[in-house]
Write a protein that holds these residues in place. Structure first.
Motif, PDB file in Angstrom:
ATOM      1  N   ARG A 261       0.853  -1.190   0.000  1.00 54.91           N
ATOM      2  CA  ARG A 261       0.000   0.000   0.000  1.00 54.91           C
ATOM      3  C   ARG A 261       0.888   1.239   0.000  1.00 54.91           C
ATOM      4  O   ARG A 261       2.077   1.177   0.291  1.00 54.91           O
ATOM      5  CB  ARG A 261      -0.974   0.004   1.169  1.00 54.91           C
ATOM      6  CG  ARG A 261      -0.354  -0.014   2.535  1.00 54.91           C
ATOM      7  CD  ARG A 261      -1.443  -0.123   3.616  1.00 54.91           C
ATOM      8  NE  ARG A 261      -0.891  -0.576   4.859  1.00 54.91           N
ATOM      9  CZ  ARG A 261      -0.807  -1.829   5.252  1.00 54.91           C
ATOM     10  NH1 ARG A 261      -1.247  -2.777   4.480  1.00 54.91           N
ATOM     11  NH2 ARG A 261      -0.285  -2.148   6.404  1.00 54.91           N
ATOM     12  N   GLU A 262       0.277   2.347  -0.318  1.00 53.12           N
ATOM     13  CA  GLU A 262       1.008   3.606  -0.366  1.00 53.12           C
ATOM     14  C   GLU A 262       1.496   3.981   1.029  1.00 53.12           C
ATOM     15  O   GLU A 262       0.821   3.743   2.021  1.00 53.12           O
ATOM     16  CB  GLU A 262       0.108   4.698  -0.934  1.00 53.12           C
ATOM     17  CG  GLU A 262      -0.289   4.424  -2.369  1.00 53.12           C
ATOM     18  CD  GLU A 262      -1.312   5.402  -2.908  1.00 53.12           C
ATOM     19  OE1 GLU A 262      -1.897   6.165  -2.116  1.00 53.12           O
ATOM     20  OE2 GLU A 262      -1.526   5.396  -4.119  1.00 53.12           O
ATOM     21  N   GLY A 263       2.693   4.552   1.090  1.00 52.53           N
ATOM     22  CA  GLY A 263       3.265   4.958   2.359  1.00 52.53           C
ATOM     23  C   GLY A 263       3.987   3.844   3.093  1.00 52.53           C
ATOM     24  O   GLY A 263       4.501   4.057   4.185  1.00 52.53           O
ATOM     25  N   GLN A 264       4.039   2.648   2.515  1.00 50.71           N
ATOM     26  CA  GLN A 264       4.700   1.504   3.143  1.00 50.71           C
ATOM     27  C   GLN A 264       6.019   1.209   2.431  1.00 50.71           C
ATOM     28  O   GLN A 264       6.196   1.534   1.264  1.00 50.71           O
ATOM     29  CB  GLN A 264       3.810   0.258   3.070  1.00 50.71           C
ATOM     30  CG  GLN A 264       2.546   0.365   3.872  1.00 50.71           C
ATOM     31  CD  GLN A 264       2.817   0.355   5.365  1.00 50.71           C
ATOM     32  OE1 GLN A 264       3.683  -0.349   5.847  1.00 50.71           O
ATOM     33  NE2 GLN A 264       2.078   1.156   6.091  1.00 50.71           N
ATOM     34  N   GLY A 265       6.916   0.545   3.133  1.00 51.18           N
ATOM     35  CA  GLY A 265       8.196   0.166   2.558  1.00 51.18           C
ATOM     36  C   GLY A 265       8.077  -1.096   1.724  1.00 51.18           C
ATOM     37  O   GLY A 265       7.348  -2.017   2.081  1.00 51.18           O
ATOM     38  N   ILE A 266       8.773  -1.113   0.590  1.00 51.42           N
ATOM     39  CA  ILE A 266       8.801  -2.299  -0.267  1.00 51.42           C
ATOM     40  C   ILE A 266      10.225  -2.516  -0.773  1.00 51.42           C
ATOM     41  O   ILE A 266      11.052  -1.604  -0.762  1.00 51.42           O
ATOM     42  CB  ILE A 266       7.836  -2.196  -1.474  1.00 51.42           C
ATOM     43  CG1 ILE A 266       8.221  -1.054  -2.426  1.00 51.42           C
ATOM     44  CG2 ILE A 266       6.413  -2.027  -1.029  1.00 51.42           C
ATOM     45  CD1 ILE A 266       8.840  -1.542  -3.689  1.00 51.42           C
ATOM     46  N   VAL A 267      10.470  -3.727  -1.225  1.00 50.63           N
ATOM     47  CA  VAL A 267      11.695  -4.057  -1.943  1.00 50.63           C
ATOM     48  C   VAL A 267      11.257  -4.760  -3.212  1.00 50.63           C
ATOM     49  O   VAL A 267      10.432  -5.671  -3.173  1.00 50.63           O
ATOM     50  CB  VAL A 267      12.623  -4.977  -1.120  1.00 50.63           C
ATOM     51  CG1 VAL A 267      13.815  -5.411  -1.946  1.00 50.63           C
ATOM     52  CG2 VAL A 267      13.085  -4.277   0.142  1.00 50.63           C
ATOM     53  N   ALA A 268      11.785  -4.312  -4.351  1.00 53.80           N
ATOM     54  CA  ALA A 268      11.438  -4.914  -5.631  1.00 53.80           C
ATOM     55  C   ALA A 268      12.702  -5.474  -6.276  1.00 53.80           C
ATOM     56  O   ALA A 268      13.778  -4.890  -6.160  1.00 53.80           O
ATOM     57  CB  ALA A 268      10.799  -3.881  -6.553  1.00 53.80           C
ATOM     58  N   GLN A 269      12.543  -6.593  -6.938  1.00 55.73           N
ATOM     59  CA  GLN A 269      13.659  -7.192  -7.667  1.00 55.73           C
ATOM     60  C   GLN A 269      13.343  -7.109  -9.146  1.00 55.73           C
ATOM     61  O   GLN A 269      12.226  -7.390  -9.566  1.00 55.73           O
ATOM     62  CB  GLN A 269      13.843  -8.648  -7.257  1.00 55.73           C
ATOM     63  CG  GLN A 269      15.005  -9.321  -7.971  1.00 55.73           C
ATOM     64  CD  GLN A 269      15.273 -10.703  -7.419  1.00 55.73           C
ATOM     65  OE1 GLN A 269      15.388 -10.867  -6.214  1.00 55.73           O
ATOM     66  NE2 GLN A 269      15.360 -11.685  -8.292  1.00 55.73           N
ATOM     67  N   GLY A 270      14.323  -6.704  -9.932  1.00 54.84           N
ATOM     68  CA  GLY A 270      14.117  -6.585 -11.367  1.00 54.84           C
ATOM     69  C   GLY A 270      15.298  -5.907 -12.021  1.00 54.84           C
ATOM     70  O   GLY A 270      16.416  -5.951 -11.506  1.00 54.84           O
ATOM     71  N   LYS A 271      15.027  -5.259 -13.157  1.00 55.31           N
ATOM     72  CA  LYS A 271      16.088  -4.606 -13.926  1.00 55.31           C
ATOM     73  C   LYS A 271      15.742  -3.142 -14.163  1.00 55.31           C
ATOM     74  O   LYS A 271      14.582  -2.795 -14.366  1.00 55.31           O
ATOM     75  CB  LYS A 271      16.265  -5.292 -15.280  1.00 55.31           C
ATOM     76  CG  LYS A 271      16.746  -6.715 -15.189  1.00 55.31           C
ATOM     77  CD  LYS A 271      16.908  -7.318 -16.566  1.00 55.31           C
ATOM     78  CE  LYS A 271      17.393  -8.758 -16.467  1.00 55.31           C
ATOM     79  NZ  LYS A 271      17.584  -9.353 -17.797  1.00 55.31           N
TER      80      LYS A 271
END
Length: 155
Positions: A98-108
């Motif tokens: 959700r907006e305002g939350q921390g995320i980690v994304a894997q990709g290029k």
């Protein structure tokens, strides 16, 4: 050279060669599977490699999530409170996203500076944040001089 010494030398040489080959294979395998983490500031400054699998993370900017109603494509911005990076993802986002939350994304990271994610991970409770994101946010906070609460409330 004495035959016993010659035999020892051959055994030691064989052991060194086998260990060298094993270390070389391990290093090659690790090189292929290591995913380095980059903050939005590092990506914006050009420190992240293009078209190589990496991880990027930060806080999802409020109001930045754009969903395609026909497909599972989603685009959103992630910030470390200094810079923003656009992340595009095709798939089902985690329930905790959700907006305002921390995320980690894997990709290029593509040539246009857009991060094309193949996987998005959301933090799992109110207090947990991946160490990489915590460090990136602290660095951004130090350079801007703003408190984390005031900066986070704007995103």
């Amino acid at each position: 050279m004495h035959p016993v010494r010659k035999k020892r030398l051959l055994v030691i040489t064989a052991i060194v060669l086998i260990l060298s080959a094993a270390v070389g294979l391990v290093m090659y395998a690790l090189q292929q599977n290591i995913n380095l983490f980059f903050s939005p500031s590092q990506i914006a400054m050009g420190e992240a490699p293009l078209n190589v699998i990496i991880r990027a993370g930060g806080m999802v900017v409020k109001g930045s999530v754009k969903r395609n109603s026909d497909t599972l494509a989603v685009a959103f911005d992630v910030t470390d409170f200094q810079y923003k990076v656009t992340i595009e993802y095709r798939g089902i986002l985690p329930d905790l996203f959700r907006e305002g939350q921390g995320i980690v994304a894997q990709g290029k990271l593509n040539n246009d500076g857009v991060f094309e994610a193949t996987e998005v991970l959301a933090k799992h409770d109110e207090k947990y944040m991946p160490p990489e994101i915590t460090e990136a946010l602290k660095n951004a906070q130090r350079s801007t001089g703003e408190s984390a609460e005031s900066v986070q409330s704007t995103y």
